[in-house]
Design a protein around this motif. Structure first.
Motif, PDB file in Angstrom:
ATOM      1  N   GLN A   8     -38.348  55.688  -3.202  1.00 31.42           N
ATOM      2  CA  GLN A   8     -38.034  55.519  -4.613  1.00 31.42           C
ATOM      3  C   GLN A   8     -38.973  54.547  -5.339  1.00 31.42           C
ATOM      4  N   PHE A   9     -39.624  53.652  -4.605  1.00 28.44           N
ATOM      5  CA  PHE A   9     -40.458  52.623  -5.214  1.00 28.44           C
ATOM      6  C   PHE A   9     -41.866  52.665  -4.635  1.00 28.44           C
ATOM      7  N   GLY A  10     -42.766  51.942  -5.290  1.00 30.70           N
ATOM      8  CA  GLY A  10     -44.064  51.683  -4.701  1.00 30.70           C
ATOM      9  C   GLY A  10     -43.942  50.484  -3.774  1.00 30.70           C
ATOM     10  N   VAL A  11     -44.384  50.606  -2.538  1.00 34.81           N
ATOM     11  CA  VAL A  11     -44.251  49.540  -1.549  1.00 34.81           C
ATOM     12  C   VAL A  11     -45.565  48.772  -1.455  1.00 34.81           C
ATOM     13  N   LEU A  12     -45.508  47.484  -1.757  1.00 31.87           N
ATOM     14  CA  LEU A  12     -46.676  46.623  -1.706  1.00 31.87           C
ATOM     15  C   LEU A  12     -46.808  45.938  -0.355  1.00 31.87           C
ATOM     16  N   GLU A  13     -45.680  45.728   0.317  1.00 32.36           N
ATOM     17  CA  GLU A  13     -45.682  45.084   1.633  1.00 32.36           C
ATOM     18  C   GLU A  13     -44.394  45.449   2.347  1.00 32.36           C
ATOM     19  N   ASP A  14     -44.491  45.620   3.658  1.00 35.72           N
ATOM     20  CA  ASP A  14     -43.313  45.957   4.467  1.00 35.72           C
ATOM     21  C   ASP A  14     -43.468  45.257   5.808  1.00 35.72           C
ATOM     22  N   ARG A  15     -42.613  44.263   6.052  1.00 29.77           N
ATOM     23  CA  ARG A  15     -42.680  43.499   7.307  1.00 29.77           C
ATOM     24  C   ARG A  15     -41.319  43.514   7.999  1.00 29.77           C
ATOM     25  N   ASP A  16     -41.324  43.867   9.246  1.00 31.39           N
ATOM     26  CA  ASP A  16     -40.119  43.779  10.087  1.00 31.39           C
ATOM     27  C   ASP A  16     -40.285  42.521  10.933  1.00 31.39           C
ATOM     28  N   LEU A  17     -39.680  41.414  10.496  1.00 32.36           N
ATOM     29  CA  LEU A  17     -39.889  40.134  11.163  1.00 32.36           C
ATOM     30  C   LEU A  17     -39.238  40.089  12.545  1.00 32.36           C
ATOM     31  N   GLY A  18     -38.155  40.839  12.706  1.00 29.36           N
ATOM     32  CA  GLY A  18     -37.544  40.925  14.027  1.00 29.36           C
ATOM     33  C   GLY A  18     -38.456  41.636  15.011  1.00 29.36           C
ATOM     34  N   LEU A  19     -39.106  42.718  14.563  1.00 31.73           N
ATOM     35  CA  LEU A  19     -40.041  43.454  15.417  1.00 31.73           C
ATOM     36  C   LEU A  19     -41.261  42.602  15.740  1.00 31.73           C
ATOM     37  N   GLU A  20     -41.735  41.849  14.755  1.00 38.75           N
ATOM     38  CA  GLU A  20     -42.877  40.966  14.993  1.00 38.75           C
ATOM     39  C   GLU A  20     -42.547  39.940  16.072  1.00 38.75           C
ATOM     40  N   ALA A  21     -41.337  39.389  16.009  1.00 42.03           N
ATOM     41  CA  ALA A  21     -40.917  38.421  17.027  1.00 42.03           C
ATOM     42  C   ALA A  21     -40.841  39.078  18.403  1.00 42.03           C
ATOM     43  N   ALA A  22     -40.282  40.291  18.447  1.00 39.42           N
ATOM     44  CA  ALA A  22     -40.150  41.007  19.722  1.00 39.42           C
ATOM     45  C   ALA A  22     -41.517  41.314  20.318  1.00 39.42           C
TER      46      ALA A  22
END
Length: 322
Positions: A91-105
């Protein structure tokens, strides 16, 4: 920059309300379950503090400080985070998408877990009236489960009050890491529990329901789980709202509802609506009722505030419900 931000803070607050309403409507429309959707406009004091901390690296704070508008979506289970993120990406334009839980894993550790998306109105949707009041604005959306939210709030409160003695800091880190691991495990178990309940309800069938003066919302949830086996559960209040539609349509029992929907081709209707993701059970019911009753459903008192939207969906259905 700080003075300019303070002078325009009322507009930022108004944009925050618009984003919360818009995101809520989009998620509700998809039938995704959630605990809460809230927003906050960054205060002038907080903005000034961030400018001061990052003074050496900022050239245009009004542009580079991107979390001026924040929206937080709290879901019940982990799988709904991905559903919300996918929906917002559509629905929107995505400028950034971070999964911080995945980054930690990926780093082999437990810790803060939250999906952070920086989004703004998609230029391709400029003609969409829903986005008229938020053009040119960005919003940081945090999506996390109830348990992830509890961990993040407690951890923030414990660390930033500044009253933890230095000699206990290492022990505090160890215990928060342990708690994060337990929460990840609990989130997985909640997902399994929900899937199990969904599967069990879908096998209950329709035979146990009795005629009555009004369809019970809990019985309706069970019936819909059987009718739309691949669709997820909706929020509890959505089933109550659906029961209200049926009352206004003079459908007072589950057997009566099943009989009314016998001639409705739900799969064909769903294809006609062009959903990219599987809609929730209540949304599927609404589509079927729209196809079955057409303008009569649109004109129900309960639908007064969304008749234009329903008529737009009715046009997409064409004559499929006849």
């Amino acid at each position: 920059a700080v003075a300019a931000y303070a002078a325009n803070h009322a507009e930022t607050q108004a944009a925050t309300v618009e984003f919360v309403d818009l995101i809520t409507a989009i998620i509700d429309d998809a039938g995704i379950n959630y605990l809460s959707i809230t927003g906050r406009a960054k205060s002038p004091k907080s903005f000034a503090g961030k400018v001061a901390r990052r003074a050496d690296e900022l050239t245009d704070p009004l542009v580079e400080i991107t979390d001026q508008v924040g929206v937080r979506v709290i879901t019940y289970v982990q799988s709904d985070i991905q559903a919300v993120a996918a929906l917002l990406t559509e629905q929107f334009g995505v400028l950034e998408d971070r999964d911080l839980g995945l980054e930690a894993a990926n780093e082999g550790r437990f810790g803060y877990a939250s999906r952070h998306l920086m989004i703004g109105p998609d230029p391709a949707r400029e003609s969409d009236d829903r986005f008229a009041h938020v053009q040119g604005r960005r919003v940081q959306v945090q999506v996390r489960t109830v348990l992830q939210h509890a961990w993040a709030e407690f951890e923030h409160d414990a660390r930033y009050k500044g009253d933890v003695p230095a000699e206990f800091a290492h022990e505090l880190d160890r215990r928060f890491t342990l708690a994060a691991g337990l929460i990840e495990l609990a989130d997985r178990e909640f997902s399994v529990i929900r899937d199990t309940l969904s599967s069990g309800l879908s096998q209950q069938g329709e035979g146990r329901f009795e005629d009555g003066l009004r369809v019970d919302a809990r019985e309706l949830a069970s019936f819909l789980a059987g009718r739309y086996e691949t669709s997820g559960f909706a929020r509890p209040e959505a089933y109550v709202e659906a029961a209200n539609w049926l009352t206004e349509l003079e459908v007072t029992s589950i057997p009566m509802l099943a009989d009314e929907l016998k001639s409705v081709d739900s799969e064909r209707i769903s294809r006609s609506m062009g959903y990219r993701h599987q809609p929730g059970a209540v949304r599927r019911l609404e589509d079927d009722l729209l196809a079955r009753y057409r303008e009569r459903f649109v004109e129900l008192p309960a639908n007064e505030e969304r008749r234009d939207s329903l008529r737009g969906r009715l046009q997409r259905l064409g004559r499929v419900g006849d």
